[in-house]
Design an enzyme around this catalytic site. Structure first.
Site, PDB file in Angstrom:
ATOM      1  N   GLY A 199       0.856  -1.194   0.000  1.00 41.40           N
ATOM      2  CA  GLY A 199       0.000   0.000   0.000  1.00 41.40           C
ATOM      3  C   GLY A 199       0.885   1.235   0.000  1.00 41.40           C
ATOM      4  N   ASP A 222       0.983  -1.620  -4.758  1.00 43.11           N
ATOM      5  CA  ASP A 222      -0.296  -0.923  -4.493  1.00 43.11           C
ATOM      6  C   ASP A 222      -1.296  -1.367  -5.560  1.00 43.11           C
ATOM      7  OD1 ASP A 222      -2.350   1.237  -3.960  1.00 43.11           O
ATOM      8  OD2 ASP A 222      -0.773   1.963  -2.640  1.00 43.11           O
ATOM      9  N   MET A 243      -3.430  -6.561  -1.917  1.00 48.99           N
ATOM     10  CA  MET A 243      -2.734  -7.112  -0.738  1.00 48.99           C
ATOM     11  C   MET A 243      -3.562  -8.179  -0.024  1.00 48.99           C
ATOM     12  SD  MET A 243      -2.971  -3.741   1.635  1.00 48.99           S
ATOM     13  CE  MET A 243      -4.536  -2.923   1.966  1.00 48.99           C
ATOM     14  N   HIS A 260      -4.354   1.159   9.482  1.00 47.55           N
ATOM     15  CA  HIS A 260      -5.375   1.989  10.163  1.00 47.55           C
ATOM     16  C   HIS A 260      -6.607   2.230   9.285  1.00 47.55           C
ATOM     17  CE1 HIS A 260      -4.060   6.344   8.826  1.00 47.55           C
ATOM     18  NE2 HIS A 260      -4.139   5.528   7.807  1.00 47.55           N
TER      19      HIS A 260
HETATM   20  C1  SAM Z   1      -3.485   5.854   3.443  1.00 49.72           C
HETATM   21  S1  SAM Z   1      -2.720   5.360   1.974  1.00 49.72           S
HETATM   22  C2  SAM Z   1      -1.037   5.185   2.510  1.00 49.72           C
HETATM   23  C3  SAM Z   1      -0.044   5.304   1.403  1.00 49.72           C
HETATM   24  C4  SAM Z   1       1.423   5.164   1.831  1.00 49.72           C
HETATM   25  N1  SAM Z   1       1.680   3.959   2.565  1.00 49.72           N
HETATM   26  C5  SAM Z   1       1.854   6.357   2.632  1.00 49.72           C
HETATM   27  O1  SAM Z   1       1.954   6.271   3.866  1.00 49.72           O
HETATM   28  O2  SAM Z   1       2.087   7.410   2.031  1.00 49.72           O
HETATM   29  C6  SAM Z   1      -3.240   3.675   1.799  1.00 49.72           C
HETATM   30  C7  SAM Z   1      -2.798   3.002   0.500  1.00 49.72           C
HETATM   31  O3  SAM Z   1      -3.309   1.663   0.492  1.00 49.72           O
HETATM   32  C8  SAM Z   1      -3.615   1.335  -0.862  1.00 49.72           C
HETATM   33  N2  SAM Z   1      -4.546   0.201  -0.909  1.00 49.72           N
HETATM   34  C9  SAM Z   1      -5.855   0.180  -0.579  1.00 49.72           C
HETATM   35  N3  SAM Z   1      -6.366  -1.039  -0.771  1.00 49.72           N
HETATM   36  C10 SAM Z   1      -5.360  -1.824  -1.253  1.00 49.72           C
HETATM   37  C11 SAM Z   1      -5.267  -3.191  -1.647  1.00 49.72           C
HETATM   38  N4  SAM Z   1      -6.338  -3.993  -1.577  1.00 49.72           N
HETATM   39  N5  SAM Z   1      -4.076  -3.654  -2.088  1.00 49.72           N
HETATM   40  C12 SAM Z   1      -2.991  -2.850  -2.159  1.00 49.72           C
HETATM   41  N6  SAM Z   1      -3.013  -1.541  -1.785  1.00 49.72           N
HETATM   42  C13 SAM Z   1      -4.181  -1.036  -1.338  1.00 49.72           C
HETATM   43  C14 SAM Z   1      -4.224   2.634  -1.367  1.00 49.72           C
HETATM   44  O4  SAM Z   1      -4.272   2.680  -2.787  1.00 49.72           O
HETATM   45  C15 SAM Z   1      -3.303   3.669  -0.742  1.00 49.72           C
HETATM   46  O5  SAM Z   1      -2.230   3.989  -1.596  1.00 49.72           O
END
Ligand code: SAM
Length: 353
Positions: A199, A222, A243, A260
């Site tokens: 992610g 991601d 994921m 979170h």
């Molecule tokens: C709150 S953001 C955090 C991004 C990064 N880790 C940061 O701290 O800058 C959460 C991330 O989780 C990704 N995400 C959501 N569902 C996902 C999934 N099923 N598989 C992979 N990534 C996912 C979103 O696209 C997003 O980029």
């Protein structure tokens, strides 16, 4: 009745009737965010940054091609809130100048938080706040769903503009957080040659980790719509996927502000996938997240605000206490973890199989 007792009673009645100034914070609470957003949209921090000398109202109005009267009121407000400051230009005139706060609001600064303000103040992210009470009463599965249908990640997949806003906002926070991690506990990456950022958004976090620890090969993992538009960077490979299905293999899995967003069941699933992705004997999961309830933590209030943001913007996401973290880690099959305090509202939780 003694005269001073009567005085005391009168005083306490007056105190009860007085309206504490505090209340206006809630009546007009949205104002500072809205006015800061206005200043960012107008590019005022950038204009001041580009001038060596303080900028007078007339100069600023001329650069923005607007009337000085509204601009003066905006600037007066922002000076009161210490976003900008006034400085003498000559013996008779003053101009506007940057402060440490407004330097965080330029559009492209290394430490800019402007995109994060623009995301949180966007109509899409503000709408779910109006559904918070329905969410608490259980009338709606989620506040975001009640406002827009579905969840924030599905919404982003169908709205590239909003997806970009999220990625840019996350990149702002990542720039500050990764610096706090690599400065505060560089030992976390010692002996680690491959890291998968699960992610990882547009890959900003991993790019900065690889810059600080050039021996690391990074995999930024991601959703496909996120990595397909992520910028390329040396030492980082972008991989699209889900994921909940699988996580690419690496020495360490890095999860920053991802868990979170999810309820306990989903977190346990994600952590199990991370456990499968790392070596059983030498691997680890590095979690960079807030921990609720840390007494004397300088960002305690930010953590509680973020918990409310999770309630408004995610379906089951929440900020967790150490006890709640222990529960999900244990249920995902991890035996041991340590926590480290860094100069951020996040902490670093190192988790071992
Ligand atoms: C709150 S953001 C955090 C991004 C990064 N880790 C940061 O701290 O800058 C959460 C991330 O989780 C990704 N995400 C959501 N569902 C996902 C999934 N099923 N598989 C992979 N990534 C996912 C979103 O696209 C997003 O980029």
């Amino acid at each position: 009745m003694a005269a001073n007792l009567i005085n005391e009673q009168l005083q306490s009645k007056e105190d009860e009737e007085a309206v504490p100034e505090e209340i206006w914070k809630y009546v007009f609470g949205f104002t500072p965010m809205a006015v800061v957003k206005c200043a960012i949209e107008l590019g005022i921090p950038d204009i001041l940054e580009n001038h060596e000398m303080p900028v007078t109202l007339a100069e600023l109005a001329s650069e923005l091609r607007c009337s000085p009267s509204s601009l003066h009121r905006i600037m007066r407000f922002l000076i009161q809130y210490k976003i900008f400051q006034e400085k003498a230009v000559s013996e008779t005139s003053v101009g506007y100048a940057q402060t440490p706060l407004s330097r965080l609001l330029t559009k492209h600064g290394q430490r800019s938080m402007a995109d994060f303000v623009l995301l949180e103040s966007s109509p899409v992210m503000l709408a779910p706040w109006h559904k918070l009470s329905a969410r608490v009463l259980g009338n709606e599965e989620s506040a975001f769903g009640a406002a827009h249908g579905g969840d924030v990640w599905g919404f982003a997949a169908g709205n590239p503009g909003h997806s970009k806003l999220i990625d840019n906002a996350m990149a702002c926070d990542a720039r500050l957080a990764v610096k706090a991690v690599t400065n505060g506990c560089p030992e976390v990456f010692e002996g680690v040659t491959t890291v998968v950022d699960v992610g990882g958004g547009d890959g900003t976090a991993l790019r900065l980790i690889v810059e600080a620890c050039p021996w690391i090969k990074g995999i930024n993992f991601d959703l496909p719509h996120v990595v397909s538009v992520a910028p390329t960077s040396t030492g980082v490979e972008h991989v699209g996927g889900n994921m909940f299905d699988h996580v690419p293999k690496a020495d360490a899995a890095y999860l920053m502000k991802v868990l979170h967003d999810w309820g306990d069941e989903e977190c346990i699933e994600i952590l199990r996938k991370c456990r499968e992705a790392i070596p059983h004997d030498t691997g680890k999961v590095i979690i960079v997240e807030a921990i609720v309830g840390q007494e004397n933590h300088e960002f305690k209030d930010v953590v509680l605000m973020l918990d409310m943001v999770m309630m408004a913007h995610t379906t089951k996401g929440k900020e967790r206490t150490l006890k709640e973290w222990s529960y999900v880690l244990h249920e995902a099959g991890f035996n041991r973890y340590t926590t480290k305090h860094i100069k951020s509202y996040h902490s670093v939780i190192e988790v071992y199989p």
